[in-house]
Design an enzyme around this catalytic site. Structure first.
Site, short mmCIF file in Angstrom:
data_model
loop_
_atom_site.label_atom_id
_atom_site.label_comp_id
_atom_site.label_asym_id
_atom_site.label_seq_id
_atom_site.Cartn_x
_atom_site.Cartn_y
_atom_site.Cartn_z
CG ASN A 106 63.26 83.19 98.46
OD1 ASN A 106 61.93 83.40 98.76
ND2 ASN A 106 63.96 83.98 97.75
CG HIS A 108 65.02 86.23 93.28
ND1 HIS A 108 65.15 87.33 94.35
CD2 HIS A 108 65.75 86.82 92.40
CE1 HIS A 108 65.81 88.12 94.07
NE2 HIS A 108 66.16 88.14 92.79
CB SER A 135 65.10 81.48 90.17
OG SER A 135 65.64 81.95 88.99
CG ASP A 144 67.82 86.41 96.35
OD1 ASP A 144 67.31 85.82 96.87
OD2 ASP A 144 67.83 87.82 96.22
C1 GRF Z 1 57.06 87.78 94.39
O1 GRF Z 1 57.13 88.31 93.47
C2 GRF Z 1 58.26 86.93 95.17
O2 GRF Z 1 58.79 86.26 93.97
C3 GRF Z 1 58.97 88.07 95.58
O3 GRF Z 1 58.06 88.75 96.50
C4 GRF Z 1 56.85 88.83 95.66
C5 GRF Z 1 55.83 88.41 96.82
O4 GRF Z 1 54.53 88.41 96.15
N1 GRF Z 1 60.00 87.62 96.59
P1 GRF Z 1 53.40 87.64 96.99
O5 GRF Z 1 53.21 88.14 98.43
O6 GRF Z 1 53.48 86.20 96.89
O7 GRF Z 1 52.07 87.95 96.50
#
Ligand code: GRF
Length: 192
Positions: A106, A108, A135, A144
């Site tokens: 994932n 984050h 991260s 997370d």
């Molecule tokens: C990103 O900031 C990711 O880190 C978080 O949600 C957002 C998703 O953006 N989990 P996208 O859909 O990839 O544009």
């Protein structure tokens, strides 16, 4: 020769990280499925336009166990080896995580272990942090909480708003995630 690792990307929204993963696919990994729990996710339309296989199903109405069973089947049908969560806003059940143990990653938008969960940018600004970032981590049952595979830092600027910081961090996400997935996929490399 090794075959590219087969990666499914799970999204819930615009899918900008998914696009960066698709753009960097090649020798190390191939995107074999883009799946969403939101059938109207903007990122799904883009994936379809690219000719990528997609899977869209909402848990609404059918419940989480049936939703996850269908998702699991679609992932297996696509020959998925690694699941990359990219703005996927739903918590996977412990049993789903256990079935794919060590094979879900994932991204984050914080420097873990700081700011797990939501509103990471507002929390970094409120804390007076000089540095923020993102991260990539292994997904475990703890939100997370799994091993961090890579991080990227950006400065927090004077008078930053959560949106301004989010934009700066997102640009770093788009560089970090493909780089970490490439390294991770190579680590899993298998004879082709
Ligand atoms: C990103 O900031 C990711 O880190 C978080 O949600 C957002 C998703 O953006 N989990 P996208 O859909 O990839 O544009």
């Amino acid at each position: 020769m090794t075959a590219p690792t087969r990666v499914a990307v799970l999204i819930s929204g615009r899918g900008s990280n998914m696009r960066s993963l698709v753009a960097a696919a090649g020798d190390a990994y191939a995107i074999v499925l883009v799946a969403s729990d939101k059938p109207d996710a903007a990122g799904l339309d883009w994936a379809r336009e690219q000719g990528l296989p997609t899977f869209a199903l909402s848990p609404r109405g059918i419940g989480k166990p049936a939703y996850e069973a269908a998702l699991d089947a679609a992932l297996h049908d696509a020959g998925t080896e690694v699941i990359a969560l990219a703005g996927y806003m739903r918590l996977l059940s412990d049993s789903f995580v256990a079935r794919w143990r060590g094979r879900i990653i994932n991204i984050h938008p914080s420097l873990l272990p700081k700011y797990k969960g939501l509103d990471t940018h507002a929390r970094a600004i409120a804390a007076g942090d000089a540095v923020a970032g993102c991260s990539v981590h292994v997904v475990t049952e703890e939100l997370d909480g799994g091993t961090v595979l890579g991080q990227a830092e950006v400065p927090v600027l004077p008078d930053d708003t959560p949106d301004a910081l989010a934009t700066r961090v997102l640009a770093a996400e788009h560089r970090l995630y493909p780089a970490v997935l490439t390294r991770y996929a190579r680590g899993l490399a298998h004879p082709g």
